[in-house]
Design a protein around this motif. Structure first.
Motif, PDB file in Angstrom:
ATOM      1  N   PRO A 147       0.988  -0.777   0.018  1.00  0.00           N
ATOM      2  CA  PRO A 147      -0.316   0.285  -0.441  1.00  0.00           C
ATOM      3  C   PRO A 147       0.903   1.450   0.084  1.00  0.00           C
ATOM      4  O   PRO A 147       2.031   0.756   0.606  1.00  0.00           O
ATOM      5  CB  PRO A 147      -0.687  -0.258   1.221  1.00  0.00           C
ATOM      6  N   PRO A 148       0.236   2.292  -0.207  1.00  0.00           N
ATOM      7  CA  PRO A 148       1.355   3.507  -0.878  1.00  0.00           C
ATOM      8  C   PRO A 148       1.426   4.330   1.303  1.00  0.00           C
ATOM      9  O   PRO A 148       0.662   4.753   1.981  1.00  0.00           O
ATOM     10  CB  PRO A 148       0.384   4.167  -1.712  1.00  0.00           C
ATOM     11  N   MET A 149       3.069   4.016   1.379  1.00  0.00           N
ATOM     12  CA  MET A 149       2.928   4.531   2.723  1.00  0.00           C
ATOM     13  C   MET A 149       4.022   5.417   2.431  1.00  0.00           C
ATOM     14  O   MET A 149       5.857   5.303   1.835  1.00  0.00           O
ATOM     15  CB  MET A 149       3.675   3.318   3.104  1.00  0.00           C
ATOM     16  N   VAL A 150       4.723   6.697   3.476  1.00  0.00           N
ATOM     17  CA  VAL A 150       4.930   7.284   3.764  1.00  0.00           C
ATOM     18  C   VAL A 150       5.673   7.657   5.364  1.00  0.00           C
ATOM     19  O   VAL A 150       4.679   7.356   5.946  1.00  0.00           O
ATOM     20  CB  VAL A 150       5.290   9.051   3.220  1.00  0.00           C
ATOM     21  N   GLY A 151       7.196   8.306   5.276  1.00  0.00           N
ATOM     22  CA  GLY A 151       7.027   7.528   6.729  1.00  0.00           C
ATOM     23  C   GLY A 151       8.493   8.771   7.307  1.00  0.00           C
ATOM     24  O   GLY A 151       9.054   9.253   6.133  1.00  0.00           O
ATOM     25  N   MET A 218       0.119  15.150   1.223  1.00  0.00           N
ATOM     26  CA  MET A 218       0.204  13.094   0.880  1.00  0.00           C
ATOM     27  C   MET A 218      -1.246  13.430   2.491  1.00  0.00           C
ATOM     28  O   MET A 218      -0.662  13.727   3.535  1.00  0.00           O
ATOM     29  CB  MET A 218       1.343  12.834   1.533  1.00  0.00           C
ATOM     30  N   GLU A 219      -2.149  13.184   2.967  1.00  0.00           N
ATOM     31  CA  GLU A 219      -2.992  12.832   3.942  1.00  0.00           C
ATOM     32  C   GLU A 219      -2.893  11.435   4.007  1.00  0.00           C
ATOM     33  O   GLU A 219      -3.288  10.949   3.088  1.00  0.00           O
ATOM     34  CB  GLU A 219      -4.502  13.716   3.984  1.00  0.00           C
ATOM     35  N   CYS A 220      -2.642  11.150   5.526  1.00  0.00           N
ATOM     36  CA  CYS A 220      -2.151   9.741   6.007  1.00  0.00           C
ATOM     37  C   CYS A 220      -3.113  10.004   7.228  1.00  0.00           C
ATOM     38  O   CYS A 220      -3.106  10.606   7.998  1.00  0.00           O
ATOM     39  CB  CYS A 220      -0.686   9.891   5.862  1.00  0.00           C
ATOM     40  N   ASP A 221      -3.009   8.615   7.302  1.00  0.00           N
ATOM     41  CA  ASP A 221      -3.046   7.792   8.280  1.00  0.00           C
ATOM     42  C   ASP A 221      -2.379   7.065   8.665  1.00  0.00           C
ATOM     43  O   ASP A 221      -1.526   6.240   8.696  1.00  0.00           O
ATOM     44  CB  ASP A 221      -4.471   6.829   8.079  1.00  0.00           C
ATOM     45  N   LYS A 237      -0.134   5.932   5.619  1.00  0.00           N
ATOM     46  CA  LYS A 237      -0.723   5.428   4.818  1.00  0.00           C
ATOM     47  C   LYS A 237      -1.650   6.645   3.852  1.00  0.00           C
ATOM     48  O   LYS A 237      -2.205   6.906   4.888  1.00  0.00           O
ATOM     49  CB  LYS A 237      -1.896   3.828   4.599  1.00  0.00           C
ATOM     50  N   ILE A 238      -1.381   6.566   3.074  1.00  0.00           N
ATOM     51  CA  ILE A 238      -1.445   7.928   2.373  1.00  0.00           C
ATOM     52  C   ILE A 238      -3.329   7.696   1.633  1.00  0.00           C
ATOM     53  O   ILE A 238      -3.614   6.202   1.017  1.00  0.00           O
ATOM     54  CB  ILE A 238      -0.483   8.546   0.279  1.00  0.00           C
TER      55      ILE A 238
END
Length: 265
Positions: A147-151, A218-221, A237-238
């Protein structure tokens, strides 16, 4: 089999297919950090031992579920039971082994090396209305496309940390040449609404502050947090992205720089 409690905050399982011994290797670290690490894997059993749940060892092992590994692992636990090393909760007793030294570079050498690493600049934000908070980071990184993720990393004493963990979401706003005022305000203003005095901010679809002309937002949970040394790795997760055309900036040698395309032949 050896559980390694690193002083970076990571917990790993070494020699996971060696079943004739079980101990916990401890890097040099403060007593408070050590007790936090022990609490993540089990509980104290006197000064020199801990109690570990077999389920924790399975979770840490890359071989759990393989028939041969499971047979050998169960035999190890059975042997421990025959020796009286299991408590009434089924947790096995393991010896604490303390590493005396951990040779690493000095903090000043570390900072000198990191100043030579160019990195993009982003504003991480969360909250809404009068509860908006934010900070500048140069650690934003891509983690996964599916899944699309950033950190990114946040200091454990950061003024935004509690709000981040409470809200469970954030926006990562990638900044460019047009956002020097945004960067300056975020770095100088007190935490809260004052940091949003400059820039075109709006509430995103997921109740986080979004810079409408960011290179990318990027709006993320938040799906994962992990302590590492003095910082927490925070992974999101974006849920929504937006992009615009602008020139990026990077943090390099304790200053903000624009990018110039390199001519290739």
């Amino acid at each position: 089999m050896r559980v390694h409690l690193t002083n970076a905050g990571a917990i790993t399982l070494c020699e996971s297919s060696v079943f004739d011994r079980l101990d916990v290797l401890v890097d040099p670290q403060s007593p408070a950090r050590l007790e936090q690490a022990i609490a993540r894997i089990g509980s104290r059993d006197g000064a020199g031992h801990v109690r570990l749940s077999p389920s924790v060892l399975r979770f840490l092992s890359d071989h759990a579920g393989a028939a041969e590994w499971e047979a050998d692992f169960n035999a190890m636990i059975g042997y421990a039971a025959s020796k009286g090393w299991l408590d009434d909760q089924g947790r096995v007793r393991a010896h604490l082994t303390f590493r005396e030294a951990d040779e690493v570079v000095s903090e000043s050498d570390f900072k000198s090396a990191m100043r030579a690493l160019p990195a993009g600049i982003s504003a991480v934000t969360c909250g809404s209305g009068d509860e908006m908070v934010g900070m500048i980071v140069s650690s934003l990184t891509s983690i996964s496309a599916d899944p699309p993720m950033v950190g990114f990393f946040a200091h454990q004493n950061s003024s935004i940390r509690a709000k981040l963990l409470e809200s469970g979401r954030f926006a990562a706003n990638v900044l460019g040449e047009e956002h020097h005022d945004v960067i300056s305000t975020f770095l100088s203003a007190p935490q809260g609404l004052a940091r949003f005095a400059n820039g075109s901010w709006a509430e995103g679809d997921h109740q986080v502050p979004v810079l409408t002309d960011a290179l990318a937002s990027m709006e993320c949970d938040i799906v994962c947090t992990h302590p590492l040394g003095t910082h927490d790795l925070i992974v999101g997760k974006i849920r929504k992205t937006a992009c615009s055309s602008a020139n990026p900036v990077v943090h390099f040698n304790a200053a903000t720089h624009s990018l110039v395309p390199v001519q290739t032949h």
